[in-house]
Design an enzyme around this catalytic site. Structure first.
Site, PDB file in Angstrom:
ATOM      1  CB  CYS A 109      -0.836  -0.173   1.139  1.00  8.78           C
ATOM      2  SG  CYS A 109      -1.627   1.442   1.312  1.00  8.78           S
ATOM      3  CB  CYS A 150       0.899   1.299   4.720  1.00  9.32           C
ATOM      4  SG  CYS A 150      -0.710   0.206   4.865  1.00  9.32           S
ATOM      5  CG  HIS A 193      -4.057  -1.296   4.403  1.00 11.41           C
ATOM      6  ND1 HIS A 193      -3.820  -0.367   3.470  1.00 11.41           N
ATOM      7  CD2 HIS A 193      -4.790  -2.312   3.805  1.00 11.41           C
ATOM      8  CE1 HIS A 193      -4.538  -0.748   2.235  1.00 11.41           C
ATOM      9  NE2 HIS A 193      -4.862  -2.032   2.223  1.00 11.41           N
ATOM     10  CG  ASN A 230     -13.197  10.400  -4.483  1.00 12.51           C
ATOM     11  OD1 ASN A 230     -14.260  10.962  -4.397  1.00 12.51           O
ATOM     12  ND2 ASN A 230     -12.107  10.805  -5.326  1.00 12.51           N
ATOM     13  CB  SER A 238      -6.624   5.121  -6.286  1.00  8.61           C
ATOM     14  OG  SER A 238      -6.172   6.012  -5.139  1.00  8.61           O
ATOM     15  CG  HIS A 244      -4.198   3.417   4.023  1.00  7.60           C
ATOM     16  ND1 HIS A 244      -3.269   2.705   4.677  1.00  7.60           N
ATOM     17  CD2 HIS A 244      -4.375   4.500   4.886  1.00  7.60           C
ATOM     18  CE1 HIS A 244      -2.685   3.031   5.544  1.00  7.60           C
ATOM     19  NE2 HIS A 244      -3.374   4.258   5.905  1.00  7.60           N
ATOM     20  CG  HIS A 298      -6.830   7.892   1.114  1.00  8.44           C
ATOM     21  ND1 HIS A 298      -7.219   6.703   0.654  1.00  8.44           N
ATOM     22  CD2 HIS A 298      -6.978   8.682  -0.423  1.00  8.44           C
ATOM     23  CE1 HIS A 298      -7.704   6.566  -0.578  1.00  8.44           C
ATOM     24  NE2 HIS A 298      -7.356   7.781  -1.283  1.00  8.44           N
ATOM     25  CD  GLN A 347      -7.661  12.984  -3.696  1.00 13.06           C
ATOM     26  OE1 GLN A 347      -6.785  13.853  -4.396  1.00 13.06           O
ATOM     27  NE2 GLN A 347      -8.140  12.097  -4.393  1.00 13.06           N
TER      28      GLN A 347
HETATM   29  P1  H2U Z   1      -8.243   8.613  -4.386  1.00 11.40           P
HETATM   30  O1  H2U Z   1      -8.449   9.375  -2.969  1.00 11.40           O
HETATM   31  O2  H2U Z   1      -9.425   8.977  -5.499  1.00 11.40           O
HETATM   32  O3  H2U Z   1      -8.042   7.204  -4.035  1.00 11.40           O
HETATM   33  O4  H2U Z   1      -7.142   9.351  -5.039  1.00 11.40           O
HETATM   34  C1  H2U Z   1      -5.645   9.153  -4.259  1.00 11.40           C
HETATM   35  C2  H2U Z   1      -4.854  10.355  -4.591  1.00 11.40           C
HETATM   36  O5  H2U Z   1      -3.469  10.115  -4.120  1.00 11.40           O
HETATM   37  C3  H2U Z   1      -4.692  10.409  -5.954  1.00 11.40           C
HETATM   38  O6  H2U Z   1      -4.807  12.053  -6.165  1.00 11.40           O
HETATM   39  C4  H2U Z   1      -2.706  10.336  -5.084  1.00 11.40           C
HETATM   40  C5  H2U Z   1      -3.057  10.234  -6.395  1.00 11.40           C
HETATM   41  O7  H2U Z   1      -2.609  11.352  -7.211  1.00 11.40           O
HETATM   42  N1  H2U Z   1      -1.253   9.465  -4.934  1.00 11.40           N
HETATM   43  C6  H2U Z   1      -0.083   9.978  -4.333  1.00 11.40           C
HETATM   44  O8  H2U Z   1      -0.173  11.382  -4.065  1.00 11.40           O
HETATM   45  N2  H2U Z   1       0.913   9.266  -4.327  1.00 11.40           N
HETATM   46  C7  H2U Z   1       0.983   7.728  -4.443  1.00 11.40           C
HETATM   47  O9  H2U Z   1       1.935   7.325  -4.366  1.00 11.40           O
HETATM   48  C8  H2U Z   1      -0.321   7.204  -5.100  1.00 11.40           C
HETATM   49  C9  H2U Z   1      -1.215   8.191  -5.051  1.00 11.40           C
HETATM   50 ZN    ZN Z   2      -2.214   1.132   3.602  1.00  9.66          ZN
END
Ligand code: H2U
Ligand code: ZN
Length: 349
Positions: free
Chosen positions: A54, A57, A117, A157, A165, A168, A170, A172
């Protein structure tokens, strides 16, 4: 000609979203037996507390090559694939009416709610959700203080169905120079309402909703979660403070604790509805961060969950919705009633 008196649970009608001015078509006659379909449960998803693959994590390497610290409660980092960039040109680039273009600057961050996670908000302790509330407030304060940042959008989301994606827990933070489309509509509606009535729109709205009580889902001493009268998504909710609060940083200690509690209770009800980790997009709307006070604003959060009838039956916004206007079958009152019937004890515990 017979005139039949209007029955909101029988007759197709449209309702106006007072916050955006947009209308939703409600077709309650289509839900004669709304809840007799079988409820398919999704496969219980068992996740490890730590997943070595992940990118969120603690201690793991992210997709961009940076490594996460061994964080113990929350973690904020600049998005490795930011949609906005802090440096660069800003302002009008093309003023032609048919091709208007403005350069945009800003910052995108990712916020891990927990090092674990396997948890989600409803499964986290209130005290740990409270830390997330504090980070939200602190991010609005910090980013909003930058002179070129006029709006800070906090959102989450949740669930693959929403395009999330990574499971875990999270959210934004995207902060930029211009006020984005949705808060801009709400800004205009709230501004006009205060001008006409001398009271903030959402303060008066909440007073009416508390009196009617049929759309209230859960409340505590500082917060109320309700299915708004104009809800578009089947189980959409609006989370409102009782006090007039313009933005997250203004919340008191007590209000923050109560917010953590109501977030846990609301999302637990969501999970219990179809006994699944309920997907949604949620986010906060508060006043713009241009340094002025916008008294017409009232802080609030929207929850937009896509599920309709079960863990696997999602509402699609297609056809008529894309080309004409949003439409729903189950009324806001029926949705609120369903959510009110849910236990606040999580089905997995
Ligand atoms: P979601 O919240 O829709 O899953 O998007 C995750 C965000 O995390 C996405 O905007 C960022 C992606 O660009 N990301 C990182 O900044 N670093 C990473 O290693 C993977 C995902
Ligand atoms: Zn994780």
């Amino acid at each position: 000609m017979t005139t039949v008196s209007f029955e909101p649970t029988e007759h197709p009608h449209r309702r106006r979203n007072a916050l955006t001015g947009e209308w939703v078509l409600v077709s309650p006659h289509r839900t004669k037996r709304p809840w007799q379909g079988q409820v398919e449960k999704s496969m219980a998803e068992l996740r490890p507390a730590y997943d070595p693959t992940c990118y969120l994590c603690p201690g793991n390497e992210r997709a961009g090559g940076k490594r996460n610290p061994q964080y113990t409660n929350t973690l904020v980092f600049d998005n490795d694939f930011s949609a906005l960039l802090p440096d660069g040109p800003s302002g009008a680039v093309d003023d032609r009416e048919l091709f208007r273009t403005e350069a945009e600057t800003g910052t995108c961050r990712v916020l891990c709610f927990s090092p674990r996670h396997d948890l989600t908000i409803p499964e986290m302790e209130s005290g740990d959700i409270r830390r997330v509330v504090d980070v939200w407030a602190q991010q609005v304060e910090e980013l909003g203080a930058q002179p070129n940042i006029h709006y800070v959008q906090i959102f989450e989301n949740k669930g693959a169905v929403m395009g999330c994606s990574n499971p875990h827990p999270h959210g934004q933070i995207w902060a930029n120079h211009t006020v984005p489309v949705e808060p801009a509509k709400e800004d205009a509606a709230q501004h006009a309402y205060l001008g006409r009535h001398g009271q903030p729109l959402l303060i008066e709205y909440l007073a009416h909703e508390l009196e009617a009580s049929e759309r209230i889902v859960v409340q505590n001493r500082h917060w109320v979660a309700l299915v708004p009268y104009w809800a578009v998504w089947p189980f959409e909710t609006l989370l409102l403070p009782r006090r007039h609060v313009l933005a997250l940083p203004e919340l008191t200690n007590d209000e923050r604790n109560a917010l953590a509690d109501i977030l846990k209770h609301l999302t637990t009800r969501y999970d219990n509805l179809f006994e699944t980790s309920f997907p949604y997009s949620m986010g906060w709307h508060g006043q713009p961060t241009d340094g002025r006070r916008h008294e017409h604003w009232q802080l609030h959060a929207h929850f937009y969950p896509p599920l309709l009838r079960s863990a696997t039956v999602k509402k699609f916004m297609v056809g008529y919705e894309m080309l004409a206007m949003p439409q729903r079958d189950i009324t806001a009152e029926q949705a609120a009633d369903r959510l009110r019937q849910m236990s606040e004890k999580h089905y997995r515990t």
